[in-house]
Design a protein around this motif. Sequence first.
Motif, PDB file in Angstrom:
ATOM      1  N   ASP A 240       0.835  -1.206   0.000  1.00  0.00           N
ATOM      2  CA  ASP A 240       0.000   0.000   0.000  1.00  0.00           C
ATOM      3  C   ASP A 240       0.868   1.253   0.000  1.00  0.00           C
ATOM      4  O   ASP A 240       0.645   2.187  -0.769  1.00  0.00           O
ATOM      5  N   MET A 243       2.649   1.624  -3.365  1.00  0.00           N
ATOM      6  CA  MET A 243       1.764   1.993  -4.462  1.00  0.00           C
ATOM      7  C   MET A 243       1.273   3.426  -4.322  1.00  0.00           C
ATOM      8  O   MET A 243       1.290   4.193  -5.265  1.00  0.00           O
ATOM      9  N   VAL A 244       0.816   3.767  -3.150  1.00  0.00           N
ATOM     10  CA  VAL A 244       0.202   5.086  -2.982  1.00  0.00           C
ATOM     11  C   VAL A 244       1.246   6.197  -2.990  1.00  0.00           C
ATOM     12  O   VAL A 244       1.059   7.225  -3.625  1.00  0.00           O
ATOM     13  N   LEU A 245       2.369   5.949  -2.298  1.00  0.00           N
ATOM     14  CA  LEU A 245       3.395   6.993  -2.244  1.00  0.00           C
ATOM     15  C   LEU A 245       4.344   6.919  -3.440  1.00  0.00           C
ATOM     16  O   LEU A 245       5.200   7.766  -3.604  1.00  0.00           O
ATOM     17  N   LYS A 246       4.188   5.882  -4.242  1.00  0.00           N
ATOM     18  CA  LYS A 246       5.062   5.662  -5.401  1.00  0.00           C
ATOM     19  C   LYS A 246       6.533   5.622  -4.986  1.00  0.00           C
ATOM     20  O   LYS A 246       7.353   6.419  -5.425  1.00  0.00           O
TER      21      LYS A 246
ATOM     22  N   PRO B 371      -3.073   7.797  -8.278  1.00  0.00           N
ATOM     23  CA  PRO B 371      -3.004   6.884  -9.417  1.00  0.00           C
ATOM     24  C   PRO B 371      -4.413   6.542  -9.899  1.00  0.00           C
ATOM     25  O   PRO B 371      -5.198   5.971  -9.154  1.00  0.00           O
ATOM     26  N   SER B 375      -2.227   0.281  -9.356  1.00  0.00           N
ATOM     27  CA  SER B 375      -1.547  -0.969  -9.588  1.00  0.00           C
ATOM     28  C   SER B 375      -1.626  -1.809  -8.326  1.00  0.00           C
ATOM     29  O   SER B 375      -1.730  -1.292  -7.222  1.00  0.00           O
ATOM     30  N   PRO B 395      -4.768  -1.061  -2.251  1.00  0.00           N
ATOM     31  CA  PRO B 395      -4.605  -0.348  -0.978  1.00  0.00           C
ATOM     32  C   PRO B 395      -5.955   0.109  -0.403  1.00  0.00           C
ATOM     33  O   PRO B 395      -6.793   0.642  -1.135  1.00  0.00           O
ATOM     34  N   VAL B 398      -6.775   3.633  -1.044  1.00  0.00           N
ATOM     35  CA  VAL B 398      -7.341   3.976  -2.354  1.00  0.00           C
ATOM     36  C   VAL B 398      -8.815   3.577  -2.427  1.00  0.00           C
ATOM     37  O   VAL B 398      -9.656   4.334  -2.890  1.00  0.00           O
ATOM     38  N   LEU B 404      -3.949  11.820  -0.849  1.00  0.00           N
ATOM     39  CA  LEU B 404      -2.730  12.280  -0.206  1.00  0.00           C
ATOM     40  C   LEU B 404      -2.794  13.780  -0.007  1.00  0.00           C
ATOM     41  O   LEU B 404      -3.392  14.493  -0.804  1.00  0.00           O
TER      42      LEU B 404
END
Lengths: 400, 406
Positions: A240, A243-246, B371, B375, B395, B398, B404
Amino acid sequence: MASEPVVALEIGTARVRALVGEEREDGYLMITGVGECAARGVRKGEITDFDNALACVDTALKAAEKQSQVSIQEVYVALSGSHIQGSISRGTTPLIPADSEITQADIDTVLESARAVSLPPERMVMHSIHQQFFVDDQEGVINPEGMVGAKLSVSMLILHGVRNRILNVLKVAKSAGVEVAESAFGGLSSALAVLTPEQKESGCVVIDLGAGTTDFVVYANRCIAIAGSLGVGGDHITNDLAMVLKIPSRAAEKLKMDLGVCSPEEPVPEKPVTIQPVSGFAGRTVRLHDVNAIIHARLEETLQLILAELERHKLQDVMGAGVILTGGGAHLKNASAFTAAIMNMPCSIGRPRNVSGIATATEGPEYANTVGMLRYGLRNGVRDVRPSGFRDILGKLFGR
Amino acid sequence: MAEAVKSEQQQTAAQHFEKSRLLLVGVGGMGLNAVDTLQQNSSAFADIVAIDCDQDVLGSCQAPRRVLIGSRLTQGHSTGGDSSLGRRAANGDFPQLRELFTKTDLVVLLVGLGGGLGSGAAPVIANTARDEGALVITVATLPFAFEGGDRMKLAEEVIPTLRESGHGLVLMPNEDISEVSESGVSLSDALQQGAQELSKGFQLLWTLLGQRNLINLDFISLKNMLEHTNGACRLVYVEASGPNKAKLLVKRLEDHPALKSAEVLKDSSAFLLGVLGSQDMTLIDVSTVAGAVEQRTSDQAFRVVGAGIDPAGGSRMRALLLIGAAGEKGTEVKVAPSRELVERKPLKPVRPAVTKPAGRKQTAQEELDLPSVVSKGRFKNVEPTIVQGEDLDLPTFVRRGMKLSR
C-alpha cells in the motif's frame, strides 16, 4: 533427560523458518537450532514459485541442522493461507433406549457424525476440533459419559482448506528431502505457543499478523469457537505504501518498520519523513500524516474483518482476555494500543511461552507459529507412527 | 404551425435527454425521503434511483428504480448508524452500482449525512459514478442540531471524503431548511420544502443544460465552475411571477436565508446563475438578476451565467444560484455555513476519534494526483483476496477514496 529433538517448519510469505527443539524435564522448550531464509516464491502463504520456495526451505533446514547438530529427518509443517476456513458442524445421535446412560460408544458415534461434513471436492478437512456436547437441550457439557438423556449432540469446528494448496506446501518440504510428520494450521500453533491457560479460560482472540496472511483463533466458552485466515498481512501494508506513495518496496518496508502506526491517543504530528535514496530512486520526502493514514486504513480494515467475524458469532463480549497479537506484524509500533482501540478490548503482544535456548526464537512474536508447531510435534510425540494426514489430536491439545 | 415547431422542439429535447441522462440518486433514509419528494415534483425530467440497505425503507420508497445493497452484511436491515457498514455495503455491491451509471452524464446524489448508510456509502457511490464518466454533484443535508453531536461529528468526518469523491458537493444544513419555513410549520412540511427547493433547482439546471439557450450553459461550464470551488457549494433557488418579477426575484434572492449574511456571496470563488423565464422574458429582466448577483460577488469570482426560455414553466421567472465556497480545493469546508447555525450550536473541536484518526481527515491540504489506475504491485499476479466484493489487494487507502495531502 530431554526428549528427542523435533523440527518445525514454517514456509512463510516473508521468511522460511525451521526450528529444532526438545522438551526439558521441567516442561520448558529448549530451542537448539534456528534456520531462516528470506522467502521467495511465496505469496499470501501459498506457493507461487516451487523452485524458489524449495531453495529457501533447503537453506533454512541446513542452517537449523548445522546449529543444532541434528540430522533432520522429519518436520512438522505450519500451514496458512486465505483458503483455510472454519465451519461449525453439529452431529446428533439419539440415545436408544431413551434416557439411557451415555457410553463412550455413543460419544464416538456422535463425534463421527459431526466430523462427516460434506465439502466441495477440492477441499479437505485439516482439523476437526470438538467444542462442546449437548445432552438434550443442555448446553456446554464437557464430558457427557455417564449422563442420561434422549439425544446427544456435539458441535465441532471443522477447519478446511484447498487440498492442492496444502499439498503443494507439503511437497516443497518433501522435495527438500524430509518427511512431513504432520501439518497444522499456523493460527492454532501460534495460539498453542503464546496463550496461558488463564487466557484460554477467559476467552480471547489470537491474531497472528503474518506477512502474507492474518490468522485468527478465537477461544470462547472454553473451546475454540472459530478460526480462520485472511489473505491480508504485513505485505499489504508495505505494498500500500509503495503503491500510494510511489516509492520502492524496500523503502516502503523500511518506512513501515520505522514508523508503524501512530498512537491512537495522540494527534498525528505534522512532520515530513525523508525516504533515503536507493538505486534507481532519488529519495523523497513524504508526510508522516500520509504514511500513517495508509497504514492505519489497512490495519483498521484487517482488524475490522476479524471483529466482524466475532460479531457474526456474537463473541465480542466474551473476550475476557482480549486480543493476543502475535506474528511479525506485532512488532509494528503502537500495534497493540491501536488494536485495543479498534477492537475495543484489551490487547497484549503474544510471545512464545516457556521457551529457552536461542534468544531470538524465544523472544519474538514472529516465532510463535514455529514454536507452537514444535510444541505440537513434541506432544504428538510418538515418532514411529506414520502420519496419514490430519488427525483429531488437536481437540485435546488446543481445546480445554 | 406553432404546434409543429413546438413538437419538433420537444423531439430534439427528447433526443438530447436520451443522449445525456440525468440520474437522481437517493442514498439512505434522508436521501430516500428527498427522492420521494422529487418524484412527486419532478415531471419525469430525470431518472430516479433509490439506494438503501434497509429492505423495508426501500420498499416504501416511491422511486421507480430501487437498489438494495449490502443485503449480505445487514440481512436487509439498516446499518444502525454504522458508517463502516454502509461503506462496505456499497463496496460489496460495486458491480451493481457501476451498472447504474453507465451512459449517465449528470448524477445528482442526494444524501443525508450523519446516518450509517448515507455517510458510509455515498462516497463510494459518488466515486463509482465519477469513474463511469458522469459529472457528480452530491447534495448532502447535515443533521439537525437536536440529532446530537455524534451524528454531526460523523457528518463532519465524511465531508472531506465526499467532496473528493464527486465533482461538487452542495451542503444543505437541515437548520437552513427550518430557517426557510416559518415557525409553526410541521417538520415534514419543512423537510418537504427543502426537498422541493432542491428539486426545482436541479430541474432548472437540467433544463438549461439540456436545451439551447439565450445565454448558453453546458456541462463544460458547470464542470469549470465546480473546479473553481473548493468542492463545496450552496444552492439557492427562487422563483417569482407578476409584472415586476425580475425585481421580485432579486428581492427573494436577497431574503434567502442562505444569503442572509453578505459574506456568503462576497467570499465565493465561483458561482453559477441559471435563469429560466417565459417567452416574454426580456434581456433587461435577465440583466437585472445577473447584475444584482454580480454586484454582491467579488470581481475575481469565476462566473457562469445561463438564461433560457422554458415554455412549460408558465409566466414564472426562476433562478438557481450555485455558490462555490472559496479556497483551494481540499480546504476545510465550513460545516455550518449559515451564521445562525454557528451561533446556535457552536461545534466543539472534536478529539480525533479512535477509529477515524486525524489521518483520515484530509483537511487544509491540496490533493495530489492519485493513481487513476491503481496498480496492485506485488499482488499483480496472484489470486486476488476478495472479501465481500472488495479486492483487498488494492490499498485500503485507495479503496476508501482517501487522498494524499501535499
